[in-house]
Design a protein around this motif. Structure first.
Motif, short mmCIF file in Angstrom:
data_model
loop_
_atom_site.label_atom_id
_atom_site.label_comp_id
_atom_site.label_asym_id
_atom_site.label_seq_id
_atom_site.Cartn_x
_atom_site.Cartn_y
_atom_site.Cartn_z
N PRO A 226 2.85 24.00 43.22
CA PRO A 226 4.19 24.40 42.78
C PRO A 226 4.72 25.58 43.59
O PRO A 226 3.95 26.50 43.93
N PRO A 227 6.00 25.61 43.86
CA PRO A 227 6.58 26.77 44.56
C PRO A 227 6.69 27.97 43.64
O PRO A 227 6.86 27.83 42.42
N PHE A 228 6.60 29.15 44.20
CA PHE A 228 6.82 30.39 43.45
C PHE A 228 8.32 30.68 43.48
O PHE A 228 8.80 31.52 44.25
N SER A 229 9.05 29.99 42.64
CA SER A 229 10.50 30.09 42.69
C SER A 229 11.11 29.71 41.35
O SER A 229 10.61 28.81 40.66
N LEU A 230 12.21 30.38 41.00
CA LEU A 230 13.00 30.04 39.83
C LEU A 230 14.06 28.99 40.13
O LEU A 230 14.66 28.44 39.20
N GLN A 231 14.28 28.71 41.39
CA GLN A 231 15.39 27.86 41.80
C GLN A 231 15.04 26.37 41.73
O GLN A 231 13.87 25.98 41.86
N SER A 232 16.05 25.57 41.51
CA SER A 232 15.87 24.12 41.54
C SER A 232 15.48 23.68 42.95
O SER A 232 15.94 24.25 43.95
N ASN A 233 14.61 22.68 43.03
CA ASN A 233 14.13 22.21 44.32
C ASN A 233 13.98 20.69 44.27
O ASN A 233 13.06 20.17 43.63
N ALA A 234 14.89 19.99 44.95
CA ALA A 234 14.86 18.54 44.94
C ALA A 234 13.65 17.98 45.66
O ALA A 234 13.30 16.81 45.48
N GLU A 235 12.98 18.80 46.47
CA GLU A 235 11.83 18.34 47.23
C GLU A 235 10.56 18.32 46.39
O GLU A 235 9.58 17.65 46.77
N TYR A 236 10.54 19.05 45.28
CA TYR A 236 9.33 19.10 44.47
C TYR A 236 9.36 18.00 43.42
O TYR A 236 10.42 17.57 42.97
N ALA A 237 8.16 17.58 42.98
CA ALA A 237 8.04 16.43 42.09
C ALA A 237 8.61 16.66 40.70
O ALA A 237 8.98 15.71 40.02
N ALA A 238 8.64 17.91 40.24
CA ALA A 238 9.09 18.21 38.88
C ALA A 238 10.23 19.22 38.91
O ALA A 238 10.20 20.15 39.71
N ASP A 239 11.20 19.04 38.03
CA ASP A 239 12.33 19.95 38.00
C ASP A 239 13.01 19.88 36.64
O ASP A 239 12.87 18.90 35.90
N VAL A 240 13.75 20.94 36.32
CA VAL A 240 14.57 20.99 35.11
C VAL A 240 15.95 21.48 35.52
O VAL A 240 16.08 22.46 36.27
N GLU A 241 16.97 20.80 35.03
CA GLU A 241 18.35 21.24 35.24
C GLU A 241 19.05 21.33 33.90
O GLU A 241 18.92 20.42 33.07
N VAL A 242 19.78 22.40 33.69
CA VAL A 242 20.55 22.59 32.45
C VAL A 242 21.96 23.01 32.84
O VAL A 242 22.14 24.01 33.55
N ASP A 243 22.94 22.26 32.39
CA ASP A 243 24.32 22.59 32.70
C ASP A 243 24.74 23.85 31.93
O ASP A 243 24.44 24.00 30.74
N TYR A 244 25.45 24.72 32.62
CA TYR A 244 25.92 25.96 31.99
C TYR A 244 27.07 25.68 31.03
O TYR A 244 28.07 25.07 31.40
N PRO A 245 26.95 26.11 29.76
CA PRO A 245 28.04 25.91 28.81
C PRO A 245 29.06 27.03 28.91
O PRO A 245 28.70 28.22 28.88
N GLU A 246 30.31 26.68 28.99
CA GLU A 246 31.34 27.72 29.06
C GLU A 246 31.45 28.49 27.75
O GLU A 246 31.77 29.68 27.75
#
Length: 227
Positions: A101-121
């Motif tokens: 796993p990368p040492f990063s808080l950022q989303s990474n399309a290259e890595y096998a696992a990811d989480v995305e959450v849309d920001y609520p206004e």
């Protein structure tokens, strides 16, 4: 005359998207040591979760008084959840990749696992008082059955104990991998469904979204857009 950009009203994009892509070339034996290789991540995550707690408390009051989750704090919280999911996917369950796993808080399309959450206004001010404990109790019960064992006593002489489901599924899958060089796809999909459920509850109780998590196992590496 048709509009230039027609919208398909039958579909909606999930505000919380959890991805975990199974590596087709997993090592038969590497799962035996990945938990050990991930120790540097455990150390970082220990301090990140302390910061996550502080940030969540600050966000609680920000939402209560303004109806908004400060964007910088929001991105940090999502990043911590994302980091933890990558480490879990690699080292604990479902052990779906051998790529470190990368040492990063950022989303990474290259890595096998990811989480995305849309920001609520905007977020509901009153809901923030109850959703992280009272409203989430049914989900806590389900999640505890999935990922945590326990014991319930009925008097002095009788009790019921249970073991967590997710680790058992993962153990069966990697033992099969060890002897056959194939990770059972059905077990992977089911483990992903459990992990997705747990992560959705984590997002909700971290005050990131107001949408109540569904009582549903969305299995597989990627969830469909209209779930």
């Amino acid at each position: 005359m048709e509009p230039e950009n027609p919208v398909d009203l039958g579909k909606s994009v999930n505000p919380v998207r959890i991805r975990g892509d199974l590596d087709p070339a997993l090592s038969r034996w590497m799962w035996l040591v990945k938990w050990l290789l991930a120790i540097p991540h455990y150390i970082v995550l220990f301090f990140l979760h302390i910061a996550w707690f502080v940030v969540t408390v600050i966000a609680f009051f920000a939402i209560l008084f303004t109806g908004k989750y400060p964007r910088g704090l929001f991105d940090f919280t999502v990043g911590v959840i994302r980091w933890g999911w990558r480490v879990g996917f690699y080292a604990w369950s479902p052990l779906g990749t051998d790529k470190y796993p990368p040492f990063s808080l950022q989303s990474n399309a290259e890595y096998a696992a990811d989480v995305e959450v849309d920001y609520p206004e905007n977020l509901h001010r009153g809901l923030v008082l109850v959703k992280w404990w009272l409203l989430a109790i049914p989900h806590y019960l389900v999640v505890s059955a999935f990922v945590g064992g326990g014991y319930m006593a009925f008097g002095d002489d009788y009790g019921v104990s249970w073991v967590p489901l997710l680790p058992i599924l993962t153990l069966i899958a990697v033992v099969a991998l060890l002897f056959t060089a194939v990770y059972p796809s059905g077990l992977f999909d089911f483990a992903m469904g459990i992990s997705r459920w747990v992560l959705r509850v984590q997002v909700y109780t971290s005050l990131l979204r107001d949408e109540y998590p569904p009582f549903r196992l969305d299995q597989g590496a990627r969830e469909s857009e209209n779930n």
